[in-house]
Design a protein around this motif. Sequence first.
Motif, mmCIF file in Angstrom:
data_model
loop_
_atom_site.group_PDB
_atom_site.id
_atom_site.type_symbol
_atom_site.label_atom_id
_atom_site.label_comp_id
_atom_site.label_asym_id
_atom_site.label_seq_id
_atom_site.Cartn_x
_atom_site.Cartn_y
_atom_site.Cartn_z
ATOM 1 N N GLU A 171 14.040 63.865 78.158
ATOM 2 C CA GLU A 171 14.762 64.890 77.401
ATOM 3 C C GLU A 171 16.259 64.621 77.408
ATOM 4 O O GLU A 171 16.944 64.845 76.400
ATOM 5 C CB GLU A 171 14.435 66.270 77.990
ATOM 6 C CG GLU A 171 12.977 66.671 77.752
ATOM 7 C CD GLU A 171 12.595 67.992 78.413
ATOM 8 O OE1 GLU A 171 13.502 68.708 78.876
ATOM 9 O OE2 GLU A 171 11.388 68.307 78.461
ATOM 10 N N CYS A 174 17.018 62.072 74.780
ATOM 11 C CA CYS A 174 17.079 62.637 73.424
ATOM 12 C C CYS A 174 18.408 63.330 73.169
ATOM 13 O O CYS A 174 18.953 63.261 72.058
ATOM 14 C CB CYS A 174 15.942 63.629 73.220
ATOM 15 S SG CYS A 174 14.293 62.894 73.250
ATOM 16 N N ARG A 175 18.935 64.001 74.172
ATOM 17 C CA ARG A 175 20.161 64.785 73.983
ATOM 18 C C ARG A 175 21.416 63.920 74.014
ATOM 19 O O ARG A 175 22.415 64.245 73.365
ATOM 20 C CB ARG A 175 20.259 65.864 75.058
ATOM 21 C CG ARG A 175 19.139 66.892 74.990
ATOM 22 C CD ARG A 175 19.350 68.034 75.976
ATOM 23 N NE ARG A 175 18.212 68.943 75.945
ATOM 24 C CZ ARG A 175 17.325 69.079 76.913
ATOM 25 N NH1 ARG A 175 17.454 68.362 78.020
ATOM 26 N NH2 ARG A 175 16.315 69.908 76.801
ATOM 27 N N ARG A 181 19.387 62.583 66.791
ATOM 28 C CA ARG A 181 18.881 63.513 67.803
ATOM 29 C C ARG A 181 17.666 64.306 67.343
ATOM 30 O O ARG A 181 16.692 64.417 68.093
ATOM 31 C CB ARG A 181 20.014 64.448 68.248
ATOM 32 C CG ARG A 181 21.088 63.742 69.061
ATOM 33 C CD ARG A 181 22.194 64.693 69.440
ATOM 34 N NE ARG A 181 21.711 65.771 70.270
ATOM 35 C CZ ARG A 181 22.387 66.901 70.489
ATOM 36 N NH1 ARG A 181 23.550 67.091 69.902
ATOM 37 N NH2 ARG A 181 21.891 67.832 71.265
ATOM 38 N N HIS A 185 14.024 64.149 69.309
ATOM 39 C CA HIS A 185 13.371 65.334 69.850
ATOM 40 C C HIS A 185 11.957 65.481 69.292
ATOM 41 O O HIS A 185 11.029 65.854 70.013
ATOM 42 C CB HIS A 185 14.196 66.588 69.530
ATOM 43 C CG HIS A 185 15.384 66.772 70.435
ATOM 44 N ND1 HIS A 185 16.510 66.001 70.338
ATOM 45 C CD2 HIS A 185 15.601 67.635 71.460
ATOM 46 C CE1 HIS A 185 17.381 66.390 71.252
ATOM 47 N NE2 HIS A 185 16.856 67.377 71.945
ATOM 48 N N PHE A 206 10.312 72.803 76.144
ATOM 49 C CA PHE A 206 11.185 71.916 75.377
ATOM 50 C C PHE A 206 11.589 72.562 74.054
ATOM 51 O O PHE A 206 12.748 72.484 73.626
ATOM 52 C CB PHE A 206 10.454 70.595 75.139
ATOM 53 C CG PHE A 206 11.278 69.519 74.503
ATOM 54 C CD1 PHE A 206 12.552 69.221 74.947
ATOM 55 C CD2 PHE A 206 10.768 68.779 73.435
ATOM 56 C CE1 PHE A 206 13.316 68.216 74.367
ATOM 57 C CE2 PHE A 206 11.512 67.775 72.847
ATOM 58 C CZ PHE A 206 12.782 67.495 73.313
ATOM 59 N N ASP A 209 14.056 75.523 74.678
ATOM 60 C CA ASP A 209 15.353 75.166 75.260
ATOM 61 C C ASP A 209 16.408 75.115 74.152
ATOM 62 O O ASP A 209 16.249 74.412 73.160
ATOM 63 C CB ASP A 209 15.253 73.805 75.950
ATOM 64 C CG ASP A 209 16.452 73.518 76.842
ATOM 65 O OD1 ASP A 209 17.581 73.920 76.485
ATOM 66 O OD2 ASP A 209 16.265 72.882 77.899
ATOM 67 N N ARG A 211 19.163 73.667 74.077
ATOM 68 C CA ARG A 211 19.814 72.360 73.940
ATOM 69 C C ARG A 211 19.035 71.417 73.031
ATOM 70 O O ARG A 211 19.564 70.397 72.585
ATOM 71 C CB ARG A 211 19.994 71.712 75.313
ATOM 72 C CG ARG A 211 20.928 72.477 76.251
ATOM 73 C CD ARG A 211 20.881 71.889 77.644
ATOM 74 N NE ARG A 211 19.554 72.026 78.231
ATOM 75 C CZ ARG A 211 19.199 71.506 79.403
ATOM 76 N NH1 ARG A 211 20.073 70.780 80.096
ATOM 77 N NH2 ARG A 211 17.989 71.683 79.883
ATOM 78 N N SER A 212 17.786 71.748 72.752
ATOM 79 C CA SER A 212 16.957 70.890 71.907
ATOM 80 C C SER A 212 17.321 71.079 70.432
ATOM 81 O O SER A 212 17.573 72.199 69.987
ATOM 82 C CB SER A 212 15.472 71.219 72.122
ATOM 83 O OG SER A 212 15.096 70.992 73.469
#
Length: 314
Positions: A171, A174-175, A181, A185, A206, A209, A211-212
């Motif tokens: 993860e 990915c970020r 991005r 994801h 996930f 979240d 941030r995803s």
Amino acid sequence: MQMLISFNRIALVTIYYLVTTLQTVIMDNIAWLLSRDCDVTMVLLTRTAAELNHDQILQLLEEKPAYLLAYLEELVVRRGTDLSRFHTQLAQQYLQVLLSADTPHDTALHTRKKLQEHLLRSDKYAVSLILNKVQGTSLKKEQAILHGKLQEHDKALKVLVYELRDVQSAEAYCREWPSGRPELHLLLLKLYLSEQLQLQERAVDFLNDQRSVFNYSAVYRLLPSHWPLSLIEPFVYRSLGDQAHQYRTGRILKGLSELEWARARADKVALTRRRVKISTGTYCAFCFHPFTEPNCSVATSGNVYHPQCVGQIT
């Protein structure tokens, strides 16, 4: 006493070399200095202002791996050289230390951290060459980084998820990757939902979240039909909010573009209705010849041109 005198002589020679900028003076004596005192010689090599032959120095240091590594770090990390061969050689030297059975555990941990930083930061090393050396070893995280450098993000994520079982690193990958991005994801979400893993709980976390970053329409097509909306309620609210924001932003941009178009059209109408007086004293602003016929082109600045001259203006 004799050792002290010998050391003082080497120190004095080194001090002399530090103040000289003559390449030949230093290079002709590097081999002799290395045979006497490597540490003092490394001080000279890293502090001298003279232009040195780095390839020759690296060749002399091949039988002294620790000093070879230190000099490569000086060139790549501290001096920031752009030469690909030095970046590649530094990565190879890190690997040699890591894959050696004689390397102490603490040294291996420290070297591995530096290798990962080098692989992430540098774009100058031969990625495929280093990947071939890493494959088949226990350096899976490094393998994932190298796959990422080759834009093989699916392979990188599979290494992290399938082989390392490290979803946190996957993860973070990915970020932190600079581009693509939402696509990354989505790739990871597909892995979570695959029959091989069936990490549905992790997939839910996930998705929820903040941030995803996702392409929402692609995610909704991917989600299992039996999932209740309450399970991914934070994701649903976030997607609706983002899509509403995108819709409003699109409407505003459309309104601004329509206003700009209307202004441009009004300016064009005003210019086309503008009257221009052509007389025997009127000259083209490009060729400086007088007008022999009434046809002309007028710029917004007021300059008058022959129609055939307009196409020649750059």
